[in-house]
Design an enzyme around this catalytic site. Structure first.
Site, PDB file in Angstrom:
ATOM      1  CB  SER A  60      33.817  33.980  28.640  1.00 38.47           C
ATOM      2  OG  SER A  60      34.587  33.400  29.677  1.00 38.47           O
ATOM      3  CE1 TYR A 119      35.093  38.663  30.876  1.00 37.50           C
ATOM      4  CE2 TYR A 119      35.077  36.389  31.647  1.00 37.50           C
ATOM      5  CZ  TYR A 119      35.287  37.306  30.643  1.00 37.50           C
ATOM      6  OH  TYR A 119      35.682  36.879  29.392  1.00 37.50           O
ATOM      7  CE  LYS A 169      32.696  38.017  28.113  1.00 33.86           C
ATOM      8  NZ  LYS A 169      32.716  38.478  26.700  1.00 33.86           N
TER       9      LYS A 169
END
Ligand SMILES: NC(=O)c1ccc[n+]([C@@H]2O[C@H](COP(=O)([O-])OP(=O)(O)OC[C@H]3O[C@@H](n4cnc5c(N)ncnc54)[C@H](OP(=O)(O)O)[C@@H]3O)[C@@H](O)[C@H]2O)c1
Length: 229
Positions: free
Chosen positions: A131, A144, A148
């Protein structure tokens, strides 16, 4: 015929990738969180095999796989499943942190560990759908983005470890893509969701297949895909 193990094939980007590979007659092993979801995937992709295991509980994946027949040939392992839960550091609970780290980082490491013997034998390819948050972290995105960023580290280390043996490793970094995950992001951001503003999952699938189909003399290491408008 190439055999691909795919996580996240039931939705969004993973579904788009699985549809493309299925349409061209490749052999699919679709990972699902539970038996019910596996049944749905098998019905949607005739001829595909399924593999069941909850990515939220990576400690149990090994046990779950020991009770199933694993493919003896794997040309590519596509890590596409993922979860997100936004919130400021001051409010994110250990449960929210663990869930995102488990699904987005530790489970991909564990799945990779399981399939490395087959990937080495096939001089195969591991694709991590990362991402933009794997490269830059913003307010409200800590857990998050940490998962990632960790996934980037996993991919970079794996690439160095396996390069001499011919296993290729690619990280794909999509920007906002129109999927159920993006609808949830908008809801958590308190914004109205207009899927037409964001990348079509089919376009991310095109980028992933480009990396996958590149001849063996070349390897895409990192691929950033941004919204075109
Ligand atoms: N959408 C975006 O804007 C965007 C941007 C950058 C990167 N990404 C990344 O792209 C990847 C795909 O995202 P998407 O947008 O396609 O999301 P999505 O539509 O929400 O799909 C996520 C997939 O992950 C699977 N999954 C979630 N938790 C799981 C678990 N515990 N065990 C097994 N499978 C699990 C889901 O399974 P079920 O089908 O059973 O729910 C679903 O198939 C993710 O890694 C995401 O981080 C997305």
């Amino acid at each position: 015929m190439a055999t691909h193990v795919i996580t996240g094939a039931g939705s969004g980007i993973g579904a788009a990738v699985a549809r493309r590979l299925h349409a061209r007659g490749d052999d699919l092993v679709l990972h699902a969180r539970d038996a019910g979801r596996a049944k749905q995937l098998a019905a949607g992709f005739p001829g595909a095999r399924t593999l069941v295991g909850d990515l939220a509980d990576p400690d149990k994946l090994s046990w779950a796989f020991s009770h199933q027949t694993l493919p003896d040939r794997v040309d590519s392992l596509l890590h596409i499943a993922g979860v997100i839960d936004l919130g400021p550091v001051g409010e994110l609970t250990p449960k929210a942190w663990r869930h995102q780290l488990n699904v987005n980082l530790i489970a991909p490491a564990e799945l990779t560990r399981h399939f490395l013997p087959q990937l080495r034998a096939a001089r195969g390819h591991v694709i991590f759908v990362n991402s933009g948050s794997g490269l830059n972290a913003h307010a409200g995105w800590s857990a998050y983005a940490a998962s990632k960023h960790g996934l980037k580290a996993l991919a970079d280390s794996l690439r160095e470890e396996e390069h001499a043996g011919g296993v290729r490793v690619t990280s794909v970094y999509p920007g906002r893509t129109a999927s159920p995950m993006q609808a949830k992001v908008h809801q958590q951001e308190g914004k109205e969701y207009d899927p037409g503003r964001w990348i079509d999952p089919e376009s991310v699938a095109t980028a992933i297949l480009m990396a996958l189909d590149l001849p063996g003399d070349a390897e895409v290491n990192d691929l950033t895909v941004r919204p075109g408008r």
